[in-house]
Design a protein around this motif. Structure first.
Motif, PDB file in Angstrom:
ATOM      1  N   SER A 150      -6.590   0.284  -6.541  1.00  0.00           N
ATOM      2  CA  SER A 150      -6.926  -1.022  -5.919  1.00  0.00           C
ATOM      3  C   SER A 150      -5.543  -1.391  -4.919  1.00  0.00           C
ATOM      4  N   MET A 154      -5.983  -2.121  -0.838  1.00  0.00           N
ATOM      5  CA  MET A 154      -5.343  -3.239  -0.092  1.00  0.00           C
ATOM      6  C   MET A 154      -4.199  -3.156   0.752  1.00  0.00           C
ATOM      7  N   GLY A 170     -14.513  -5.398   4.423  1.00  0.00           N
ATOM      8  CA  GLY A 170     -13.754  -5.944   3.088  1.00  0.00           C
ATOM      9  C   GLY A 170     -13.274  -5.008   2.253  1.00  0.00           C
ATOM     10  N   TRP A 171     -12.449  -5.643   1.078  1.00  0.00           N
ATOM     11  CA  TRP A 171     -12.080  -4.680  -0.048  1.00  0.00           C
ATOM     12  C   TRP A 171     -12.244  -5.107  -1.282  1.00  0.00           C
ATOM     13  N   ALA A 196      -0.951  -6.861   1.857  1.00  0.00           N
ATOM     14  CA  ALA A 196      -2.186  -7.175   1.568  1.00  0.00           C
ATOM     15  C   ALA A 196      -2.388  -8.675   1.731  1.00  0.00           C
ATOM     16  N   SER A 200      -4.669  -9.777   5.603  1.00  0.00           N
ATOM     17  CA  SER A 200      -6.209  -9.871   4.936  1.00  0.00           C
ATOM     18  C   SER A 200      -6.689 -11.376   5.184  1.00  0.00           C
ATOM     19  N   LYS A 205     -12.771 -10.288   0.399  1.00  0.00           N
ATOM     20  CA  LYS A 205     -12.167  -9.817  -0.660  1.00  0.00           C
ATOM     21  C   LYS A 205     -12.496 -10.216  -2.081  1.00  0.00           C
ATOM     22  N   LEU A 228      -3.553 -14.986  -1.838  1.00  0.00           N
ATOM     23  CA  LEU A 228      -4.263 -14.407  -0.900  1.00  0.00           C
ATOM     24  C   LEU A 228      -4.947 -15.269   0.052  1.00  0.00           C
ATOM     25  N   LYS A 232     -12.022 -15.107  -0.265  1.00  0.00           N
ATOM     26  CA  LYS A 232     -11.661 -14.308  -1.482  1.00  0.00           C
ATOM     27  C   LYS A 232     -12.675 -14.823  -2.678  1.00  0.00           C
TER      28      LYS A 232
END
Length: 291
Positions: A150, A154, A170-171, A196, A200, A205, A228, A232
């Motif tokens: 993970s 990122m 996206g991730w 990350a 981002s 996310k 973040l 998200k």
């Protein structure tokens, strides 16, 4: 906490009693036998024909080319190799099968090494992204990483934004081991996580966190998620530990794909076709298509 956040209870309906057994049969057929009580999508034997490939980075991988009309490839990343992490981990297999069953192309990447500041596995992910984007029809990519993978996902996202502009959708970070990133990446974990956070913005996310994760305290996860940028989504799996969120994955993926900013009308099937906001990608903040 900004963004979207929701929880599920860890119960026998969500968690396996032990690690799910996965068998591999040549040549490149991915099959899994899953315990009684899994969700319907996880309760049957599923076969996906995969190709064993060597990436330009030198890493090995398994490539599934997806179904007819697929536009999205999903790169799936495994936990830390020195502790047994590999492309055969149940979380990796479930993620690949989930997206593959909907017609997406998938790549399960076997990292070359687990002893790195992060540059080696990131290079493997960039190479895997290039491979799946070479599949006819595929012009978008989602990164899905579990545990060690993970954090790699990122960090690799920042590189892919530059190397393959417009391709990253996206991730997904499943149980990021935030409290041990410094050890896993030879004191470079903070730099990878900072990347990350910094790079981002505007990228959808999903962060999945087991509330009894041995490698990431709840406070550590909350602090990271709060920092973040949008958009998200957080999913907390109540009562689960680091190794047991297999049964929560399908529901987490479903909810993410049906919520803004992705808003795929048909969930994962919409993702496979690239149906973001009924075709209006710019409104979702999704980068333009790769030329």
């Amino acid at each position: 906490t900004a963004g979207t956040s929701f929880s599920v209870a860890a119960s026998p309906a969500h968690l396996p009693q032990r690690a799910t057994a996965v068998s591999e049969t040549a040549p490149g057929a991915l099959t899994g036998e899953w315990r009684k009580g899994h969700a319907a999508a996880m309760s049957q034997r599923v076969a996906m024909t995969e190709e064993a490939r060597r990436l330009r980075s030198g890493a090995s991988c398994r490539l599934y080319r997806g179904g007819p009309g697929a536009r999205v490839g999903v790169v799936v990343l495994h936990p830390w190799g020195p502790l047994g992490g590999s492309i055969h981990d149940p979380h990796v297999v479930v993620a690949a099968r989930y997206f593959g069953a909907a017609g997406c192309a998938t790549v399960r990447v076997q990292f070359r090494t687990g002893f790195s500041c992060g540059s080696s596995p990131v290079a493997d992910v960039v190479a895997a992204t290039d491979l799946v984007l070479d599949v006819p029809g595929i012009d978008r990519v989602v990164l899905v990483g579990y545990s060690y993978g993970s954090i790699v996902a990122m960090a690799a996202a920042s590189e892919i934004i530059t190397t393959s502009p417009g391709s990253l959708v996206g991730w997904v970070a499943v149980n990021p081991p935030l409290d041990y990133a410094w050890a896993l990446f030879l004191s470079n974990g903070r730099a990878l996580l900072d990347k990350a956070r910094r790079d981002s913005a505007g990228l959808p996310k999903l962060a999945i966190h087991a509330t009894r994760d041995q490698f990431c305290a709840n406070a550590s996860f909350d602090h990271f998620f709060d920092a973040l940028p949008e958009p998200k989504t957080a999913r907390r799996v109540e009562g689960a530990d680091h190794f047991n969120v297999v049964r929560a994955l399908a529901g987490a993926f479903d909810a993410w794909l049906r919520s803004p900013p992705l808003s795929c009308a048909a969930g994962v099937d919409g993702l496979a076709r690239g149906d973001f906001l009924h075709g209006d990608d710019s409104a979702a903040g999704v980068p333009p298509r790769r030329p």
